[in-house]
Design a protein around this motif. Structure first.
Motif, short mmCIF file in Angstrom:
data_model
loop_
_atom_site.label_atom_id
_atom_site.label_comp_id
_atom_site.label_asym_id
_atom_site.label_seq_id
_atom_site.Cartn_x
_atom_site.Cartn_y
_atom_site.Cartn_z
N GLY A 109 54.62 30.96 35.72
CA GLY A 109 54.68 32.42 35.64
C GLY A 109 54.71 32.92 34.21
N ALA A 110 55.35 32.14 33.33
CA ALA A 110 55.41 32.54 31.92
C ALA A 110 54.02 32.56 31.29
CB ALA A 110 56.32 31.59 31.15
N LEU A 111 53.11 31.71 31.76
CA LEU A 111 51.74 31.75 31.24
C LEU A 111 51.11 33.11 31.51
CD1 LEU A 111 49.03 30.74 30.18
CD2 LEU A 111 48.69 29.56 32.37
N VAL A 112 51.24 33.61 32.74
CA VAL A 112 50.69 34.92 33.06
C VAL A 112 51.37 36.00 32.23
CG1 VAL A 112 50.47 36.66 34.89
CG2 VAL A 112 49.97 34.26 35.37
N SER A 113 52.68 35.92 32.10
CA SER A 113 53.41 36.91 31.30
C SER A 113 52.92 36.93 29.86
CB SER A 113 54.91 36.61 31.35
OG SER A 113 55.64 37.56 30.61
N GLU A 114 52.70 35.76 29.27
CA GLU A 114 52.22 35.71 27.89
C GLU A 114 50.80 36.25 27.78
OE1 GLU A 114 54.06 35.29 25.45
OE2 GLU A 114 55.80 34.20 26.24
N MET A 115 49.95 35.98 28.79
CA MET A 115 48.60 36.53 28.77
C MET A 115 48.63 38.06 28.83
SD MET A 115 46.58 33.88 31.31
CE MET A 115 44.99 34.71 31.18
N PRO A 121 42.76 41.75 24.09
CA PRO A 121 42.11 41.74 25.39
C PRO A 121 41.50 40.36 25.66
CG PRO A 121 41.52 43.72 24.17
CD PRO A 121 42.24 42.81 23.21
N ILE A 122 41.62 39.90 26.90
CA ILE A 122 41.14 38.58 27.31
C ILE A 122 39.95 38.75 28.23
CG2 ILE A 122 41.74 36.40 28.43
CD1 ILE A 122 44.72 37.14 27.86
N VAL A 123 38.84 38.12 27.89
CA VAL A 123 37.63 38.15 28.70
C VAL A 123 37.48 36.78 29.36
CG1 VAL A 123 35.13 38.52 28.75
CG2 VAL A 123 36.56 39.77 27.10
N ALA A 124 37.54 36.72 30.68
CA ALA A 124 37.34 35.46 31.40
C ALA A 124 35.88 35.33 31.78
CB ALA A 124 38.22 35.42 32.64
N ALA A 125 35.29 34.17 31.47
CA ALA A 125 33.91 33.86 31.83
C ALA A 125 33.95 32.86 32.98
CB ALA A 125 33.17 33.28 30.62
N ILE A 126 33.64 33.32 34.18
CA ILE A 126 33.95 32.55 35.40
C ILE A 126 32.67 32.09 36.07
CG2 ILE A 126 35.09 32.63 37.64
CD1 ILE A 126 36.74 35.04 36.30
N ALA A 138 42.21 33.92 35.83
CA ALA A 138 41.15 34.93 35.85
C ALA A 138 41.74 36.30 36.14
CB ALA A 138 40.10 34.56 36.89
N MET A 139 42.61 36.37 37.14
CA MET A 139 43.27 37.61 37.51
C MET A 139 44.07 38.19 36.36
SD MET A 139 46.44 37.96 40.21
CE MET A 139 47.55 37.27 38.96
N ALA A 140 44.74 37.34 35.58
CA ALA A 140 45.60 37.79 34.49
C ALA A 140 44.82 38.23 33.27
CB ALA A 140 46.58 36.68 34.10
N CYS A 164 52.37 34.45 47.00
CA CYS A 164 53.06 35.11 45.88
C CYS A 164 53.29 34.10 44.76
CB CYS A 164 54.38 35.71 46.35
SG CYS A 164 55.49 34.54 47.16
N ASP A 165 52.24 33.78 44.05
CA ASP A 165 52.31 32.78 42.99
C ASP A 165 51.89 33.39 41.66
OD1 ASP A 165 52.65 29.64 42.86
OD2 ASP A 165 51.02 30.14 41.48
N MET A 166 52.72 33.24 40.65
CA MET A 166 52.39 33.63 39.28
C MET A 166 52.01 35.10 39.18
SD MET A 166 50.21 30.18 38.29
CE MET A 166 49.87 30.64 36.57
N GLY A 167 52.62 35.95 39.99
CA GLY A 167 52.36 37.39 39.90
C GLY A 167 51.22 37.88 40.75
N ALA A 168 50.68 37.06 41.64
CA ALA A 168 49.50 37.45 42.41
C ALA A 168 49.75 38.68 43.27
CB ALA A 168 49.02 36.29 43.28
N CYS A 169 50.92 38.77 43.90
CA CYS A 169 51.19 39.89 44.80
C CYS A 169 51.38 41.20 44.04
CB CYS A 169 52.42 39.61 45.66
SG CYS A 169 52.11 38.39 46.97
N ALA A 170 51.65 41.12 42.75
CA ALA A 170 51.78 42.33 41.94
C ALA A 170 50.46 42.75 41.31
CB ALA A 170 52.82 42.11 40.84
N ILE A 171 49.70 41.77 40.82
CA ILE A 171 48.51 42.08 40.02
C ILE A 171 47.25 42.20 40.86
CG2 ILE A 171 47.06 41.29 38.11
CD1 ILE A 171 49.51 39.84 36.97
N LEU A 172 47.02 41.27 41.79
CA LEU A 172 45.76 41.26 42.54
C LEU A 172 45.52 42.56 43.31
CD1 LEU A 172 43.25 39.60 43.15
CD2 LEU A 172 44.46 38.59 45.10
N PRO A 173 46.52 43.14 44.00
CA PRO A 173 46.26 44.41 44.69
C PRO A 173 45.83 45.54 43.76
CG PRO A 173 48.28 43.43 45.51
CD PRO A 173 47.88 42.65 44.28
N ARG A 174 46.25 45.48 42.51
CA ARG A 174 45.86 46.52 41.57
C ARG A 174 44.40 46.36 41.12
NH1 ARG A 174 51.49 45.80 40.54
NH2 ARG A 174 52.57 47.78 40.34
N ILE A 175 43.84 45.19 41.34
CA ILE A 175 42.45 44.94 40.97
C ILE A 175 41.52 45.21 42.14
CG2 ILE A 175 40.80 43.21 40.13
CD1 ILE A 175 43.17 41.79 38.78
#
Length: 283
Positions: A109-115, A121-126, A138-140, A164-175
């Motif tokens: 979870g700290a990895l997502v928090s630091e991102m 700004p972070i650009v993910a190339a997926i 990618a989500m973060a 609910c892993d690494m902030g998914a339930c908080a961040i993914l719905p906002r996307i």
């Protein structure tokens, strides 16, 4: 009266990362853009305990970096990231007790928090496989470029875990919205590239052989802008999730007033008067 702050003490927190030698992934800095390449292509770039920790620490160090103003995150060999390594992470986890498991989940979870808290700004190339912790990274990210052949899967329930892993339930719905996020987290199904673009998870699709170049160009466009102000924008996009509208309006008023003190704001005005493009310097 308090003593004035010694500028040298403030400057002492600054760092450059062009010479940083990563151990568990590739790292390079060019033109203000730092590029992270997950580099275990034979296994579709899974994460290990060590790579989780090093990525967390790198994004923390980026808070103080003076030579990196945007980050590109990619995987080697046609895949983004297959998640946590089954043999190096999942296997050992089933042998641990609750306190050690909590230490691990807090680290991830700290990895997502630091991102989310680094100003760049972070650009993910997926491309290809983007699963589990890879989907979370990618989500973060702030921006996501994908390919039609990519497959993004939040597959935690496929291995007996909650979504609910690494902030998914908080961040993914906002996307992608609450209903779509619920579908992905309850089923663990893969989200194909074209559907991911329609849902707003990807900003746009690229051809696989042009993906990195497009991500680098987007990052360079960001670097060419007012990078201090961009950092403020990222901070406010994150912090305003927990604010009322009135709180957000006041917070943005204070943030924008701060940006009006920068040289870049005056440079933009001078450029407008002189009918030329502004050249921003990030201060």
């Amino acid at each position: 009266m308090t003593d004035r702050i010694d500028p040298a003490l403030v400057a002492g927190n600054r760092t450059t990362l062009a010479g940083y030698a990563a151990t568990h992934f590739l790292w390079q800095v060019e033109g203000g853009v730092g590029t992270v390449t997950l580099n275990r292509p034979e296994r579709k770039n899974p994460l290990t305990f060590d790579s989780y920790a090093e990525l967390r620490d790198l994004f923390h160090r980026l808070r103080h970096a003076t030579d990196v103003h945007a980050v590109v995150l990619q995987g080697a060999g046609g895949n983004f990231c297959s998640g946590g390594d089954v043999h190096e992470i999942i296997g050992p986890l089933v042998q641990l007790e609750a306190p050690e498991l909590l230490m691990f989940t807090r680290m991830t979870g700290a990895l997502v928090s630091e991102m989310r808290h680094c100003p760049q700004p972070i650009v993910a190339a997926i491309d290809g496989v983007c699963a589990g912790a890879g989907a979370i990274m990618a989500m973060a990210s702030d921006l996501r470029l994908g390919t039609a052949r990519s497959k993004t899967a939040f597959l935690f329930n496929r291995v007996g875990l909650a979504g609910c892993d690494m902030g998914a339930c908080a961040i993914l719905p906002r996307i992608v919205g609450q209903g779509r996020a619920s579908e992905l987290l309850y089923t663990g199904r893969a989200l194909p590239g074209e559907e991911a673009e329609r849902w707003g998870f990807f900003n746009r699709l690229c051809e696989p052989d042009a993906l990195l170049a497009e991500a680098q160009k987007l990052a360079q466009d960001i670097v060419a802008g007012p990078t201090f102000a961009n950092g403020i924008t990222k901070t406010m996009l994150h912090q305003e999730w927990a604010m009322t509208v009135d709180q957000a309006i006041e917070a943005e008023a204070q943030a924008q007033a701060l940006c009006m003190l920068t040289g870049d704001f005056e440079r933009a005005y001078r450029a407008f008067v002189e009918k030329r493009r502004p050249v921003f310097e990030g201060n």
